[in-house]
Design a protein around this motif. Structure first.
Motif, PDB file in Angstrom:
ATOM      1  N   ALA A  89      -3.124  -3.267  -5.178  1.00 24.19           N
ATOM      2  CA  ALA A  89      -3.025  -1.993  -5.908  1.00 24.19           C
ATOM      3  C   ALA A  89      -4.289  -1.155  -5.724  1.00 24.19           C
ATOM      4  O   ALA A  89      -4.216   0.065  -5.528  1.00 24.19           O
ATOM      5  CB  ALA A  89      -2.776  -2.263  -7.388  1.00 24.19           C
TER       6      ALA A  89
ATOM      7  N   THR B 245       0.812  -1.216   0.000  1.00 25.62           N
ATOM      8  CA  THR B 245       0.000   0.000   0.000  1.00 25.62           C
ATOM      9  C   THR B 245       0.847   1.268   0.000  1.00 25.62           C
ATOM     10  O   THR B 245       0.329   2.364   0.213  1.00 25.62           O
ATOM     11  CB  THR B 245      -0.951   0.015   1.207  1.00 25.62           C
ATOM     12  OG1 THR B 245      -0.217  -0.310   2.396  1.00 25.62           O
ATOM     13  CG2 THR B 245      -2.061  -1.011   1.029  1.00 25.62           C
ATOM     14  N   GLY B 246       2.147   1.120  -0.226  1.00 29.96           N
ATOM     15  CA  GLY B 246       2.972   2.283  -0.514  1.00 29.96           C
ATOM     16  C   GLY B 246       3.659   2.954   0.662  1.00 29.96           C
ATOM     17  O   GLY B 246       4.088   4.094   0.528  1.00 29.96           O
TER      18      GLY B 246
ATOM     19  N   GLN C  32      -4.087   2.427  -3.781  1.00 30.53           N
ATOM     20  CA  GLN C  32      -4.387   3.685  -4.449  1.00 30.53           C
ATOM     21  C   GLN C  32      -5.070   4.665  -3.507  1.00 30.53           C
ATOM     22  O   GLN C  32      -4.828   5.872  -3.557  1.00 30.53           O
ATOM     23  CB  GLN C  32      -5.263   3.444  -5.680  1.00 30.53           C
ATOM     24  CG  GLN C  32      -5.277   4.597  -6.657  1.00 30.53           C
ATOM     25  CD  GLN C  32      -3.919   4.884  -7.264  1.00 30.53           C
ATOM     26  OE1 GLN C  32      -3.265   3.993  -7.812  1.00 30.53           O
ATOM     27  NE2 GLN C  32      -3.471   6.125  -7.157  1.00 30.53           N
TER      28      GLN C  32
ATOM     29  N   SER D 227      -0.558  -3.261 -11.757  1.00 27.91           N
ATOM     30  CA  SER D 227      -1.231  -4.382 -11.105  1.00 27.91           C
ATOM     31  C   SER D 227      -0.748  -5.692 -11.700  1.00 27.91           C
ATOM     32  O   SER D 227      -0.904  -5.932 -12.900  1.00 27.91           O
ATOM     33  CB  SER D 227      -2.758  -4.274 -11.283  1.00 27.91           C
ATOM     34  OG  SER D 227      -3.250  -3.110 -10.661  1.00 27.91           O
TER      35      SER D 227
ATOM     36  N   THR E 104       6.795   4.100  -9.130  1.00 33.33           N
ATOM     37  CA  THR E 104       5.886   3.100  -9.680  1.00 33.33           C
ATOM     38  C   THR E 104       5.904   1.909  -8.731  1.00 33.33           C
ATOM     39  O   THR E 104       6.975   1.410  -8.381  1.00 33.33           O
ATOM     40  CB  THR E 104       6.348   2.632 -11.072  1.00 33.33           C
ATOM     41  OG1 THR E 104       6.360   3.751 -11.965  1.00 33.33           O
ATOM     42  CG2 THR E 104       5.406   1.557 -11.613  1.00 33.33           C
ATOM     43  N   ILE E 105       4.726   1.483  -8.294  1.00 32.48           N
ATOM     44  CA  ILE E 105       4.603   0.345  -7.385  1.00 32.48           C
ATOM     45  C   ILE E 105       4.028  -0.838  -8.154  1.00 32.48           C
ATOM     46  O   ILE E 105       3.009  -0.711  -8.836  1.00 32.48           O
ATOM     47  CB  ILE E 105       3.681   0.674  -6.191  1.00 32.48           C
ATOM     48  CG1 ILE E 105       4.194   1.893  -5.426  1.00 32.48           C
ATOM     49  CG2 ILE E 105       3.559  -0.532  -5.257  1.00 32.48           C
ATOM     50  CD1 ILE E 105       3.250   2.362  -4.312  1.00 32.48           C
TER      51      ILE E 105
ATOM     52  N   ARG F 297       2.228   5.801  -9.295  1.00 40.26           N
ATOM     53  CA  ARG F 297       1.296   4.992 -10.064  1.00 40.26           C
ATOM     54  C   ARG F 297       1.504   3.522  -9.716  1.00 40.26           C
ATOM     55  O   ARG F 297       2.568   3.139  -9.215  1.00 40.26           O
ATOM     56  CB  ARG F 297       1.483   5.188 -11.566  1.00 40.26           C
ATOM     57  CG  ARG F 297       2.767   4.573 -12.131  1.00 40.26           C
ATOM     58  CD  ARG F 297       2.910   4.799 -13.617  1.00 40.26           C
ATOM     59  NE  ARG F 297       4.125   4.187 -14.155  1.00 40.26           N
ATOM     60  CZ  ARG F 297       4.133   3.156 -14.981  1.00 40.26           C
ATOM     61  NH1 ARG F 297       2.988   2.609 -15.391  1.00 40.26           N
ATOM     62  NH2 ARG F 297       5.274   2.656 -15.442  1.00 40.26           N
ATOM     63  N   TYR F 298       0.491   2.721  -9.979  1.00 39.15           N
ATOM     64  CA  TYR F 298       0.548   1.282  -9.734  1.00 39.15           C
ATOM     65  C   TYR F 298       0.589   0.511 -11.045  1.00 39.15           C
ATOM     66  O   TYR F 298      -0.049   0.897 -12.031  1.00 39.15           O
ATOM     67  CB  TYR F 298      -0.668   0.816  -8.944  1.00 39.15           C
ATOM     68  CG  TYR F 298      -0.489   0.865  -7.436  1.00 39.15           C
ATOM     69  CD1 TYR F 298       0.044  -0.216  -6.745  1.00 39.15           C
ATOM     70  CD2 TYR F 298      -0.863   2.000  -6.721  1.00 39.15           C
ATOM     71  CE1 TYR F 298       0.201  -0.172  -5.370  1.00 39.15           C
ATOM     72  CE2 TYR F 298      -0.711   2.048  -5.332  1.00 39.15           C
ATOM     73  CZ  TYR F 298      -0.174   0.955  -4.672  1.00 39.15           C
ATOM     74  OH  TYR F 298      -0.017   0.998  -3.311  1.00 39.15           O
TER      75      TYR F 298
ATOM     76  N   ASP G  85       2.344  -4.442  -7.596  1.00 40.62           N
ATOM     77  CA  ASP G  85       1.762  -5.370  -6.627  1.00 40.62           C
ATOM     78  C   ASP G  85       0.486  -5.961  -7.190  1.00 40.62           C
ATOM     79  O   ASP G  85      -0.010  -5.516  -8.230  1.00 40.62           O
ATOM     80  CB  ASP G  85       1.500  -4.703  -5.269  1.00 40.62           C
ATOM     81  CG  ASP G  85       1.821  -5.649  -4.109  1.00 40.62           C
ATOM     82  OD1 ASP G  85       1.363  -6.809  -4.156  1.00 40.62           O
ATOM     83  OD2 ASP G  85       2.525  -5.237  -3.174  1.00 40.62           O
TER      84      ASP G  85
END
Length: 338
Positions: A203, A178-179, A207, A223, A195-196, A220-221, A198
């Protein structure tokens, strides 16, 4: 925390019965005991009245917690220990009670019942699990991710202080949940975007955390499963926190190879995980966490400093730094493409 070789039956019993102390701590979190005691002492009767729990049960619980040092007893009144006041009171600056109450008690602890079968290679297919399987269920995703976020804030802030990312512009946070790490690093370095990668359910949940911090335009994610999806290239930093200990050991080389392809020639790879010393002398908490992972991922690799350095060298990296992050529990390693 260090342990000397055991010499007496009492010392052995303290280790063997340590699970009872763990459950006492979790039970206290379950009834929000430490928040009730914050700022002043209360009797078992006071706690019983406020928590709506029978007095005899409260007395048994607070007696146990005082005997192991989580609470302090003064006559008939109980107060939080310094650690309980700092880390277990809801809303306190360093509160990680939800991490213990939700993830450790409700998800990780029961999985240890599988450890014997895992050691002997007898786990049934429906007992084998992975983070991919876990995160395919929305309820499990929410329980794990929210608690993990709470437990990751403090180490994320420490990592932001230890790393100099003043020249970095692009961060790839692989398995970033969750960042928590991304949020702390982006807060510390205003020019940094992240950029994550997961799983989709993570994701979607993450967010919301990102939007709540006002970092939506810088984060940004992607997914997907980090082992399978495409990673963006031209990254200044690739971060993998708590990732390598949670995958089968044979897949670690895949992650290291993918990270090298994603990095710029002068980029850096940062690994943060439960890592024991090169001679496997400790830390005890790192070793125990590795054992816990093995209870549901039998092929997980016991990560030592020397093992990881060898793996990084084989993947074409030069190790620049290895240091402690969470005292007595985790380390981080910084490496650059060779």
């Amino acid at each position: 925390m260090t342990y000397k070789p055991l010499e007496t039956s009492e010392e052995l019993s303290q280790i063997a019965f340590g699970f009872m102390a763990s459950k006492a701590l979790f039970a206290g979190l379950h009834i929000d005991l430490f928040s009730l005691l914050s700022g002043g002492g209360k009797t078992a009767r006071d706690i019983s009245s406020e928590a709506g729990i029978a007095e005899n049960r409260v007395t048994t619980l607070v007696t146990a917690l005082a005997c192991v040092g989580v609470l302090v007893r003064n006559g008939e009144r109980y107060t939080n220990s310094q650690a309980a006041e700092k880390f277990l009171v809801k809303g306190s600056r360093y509160d990680f009670g939800d991490y213990l109450r939700c993830q450790i008690d409700q998800q990780m602890y029961p999985l240890l019942l599988q450890l014997n079968d895992s050691l002997e290679g007898k786990l049934q297919p429906d007992h084998l699990t992975s983070y991919a399987k876990w995160m395919s269920d929305k309820e499990s995703t929410e329980l794990y991710s929210i608690s993990q976020h709470a437990g990751s804030i403090a180490p994320a802030q420490s990592l932001a202080r230890k790393l100099d990312l003043s020249k970095a512009r692009n961060l790839l946070d692989v398995g970033g949940g969750t960042g928590a790490m991304t949020i702390s690093l982006c807060d510390a370095y205003e020019a940094l975007s992240s950029t994550i990668i997961d799983f989709p359910n993570v994701a979607e949940l993450g967010q919301g955390f990102i939007e709540g911090t006002g970092l939506g335009d810088r984060v940004r994610y992607i997914s997907g499963n980090a082992l399978e999806c495409e990673w963006p290239d031209r990254q200044d930093v690739v971060l993998m926190s708590y990732l390598l200990s949670g995958v089968p050991g044979e897949r670690i080389s895949t992650l290291l190879d993918k990270s090298k392809r994603a990095l710029l020639p002068d980029g850096r790879l940062v690994l943060h995980d439960f890592i024991v010393e090169a001679d496997r002398s400790g830390p005890p908490l790192s070793a125990l966490w590795q054992l816990q992972h093995m209870s549901f991922t039998p092929e997980a690799q016991s990560l030592s400093v020397s093992w990881l350095c060898d793996a990084l060298t084989a993947a074409g990296y030069k190790v620049q730094k290895c240091d402690e992050l969470i005292p007595g529990m985790t380390k981080y390693i910084v490496a650059e493409p060779g």
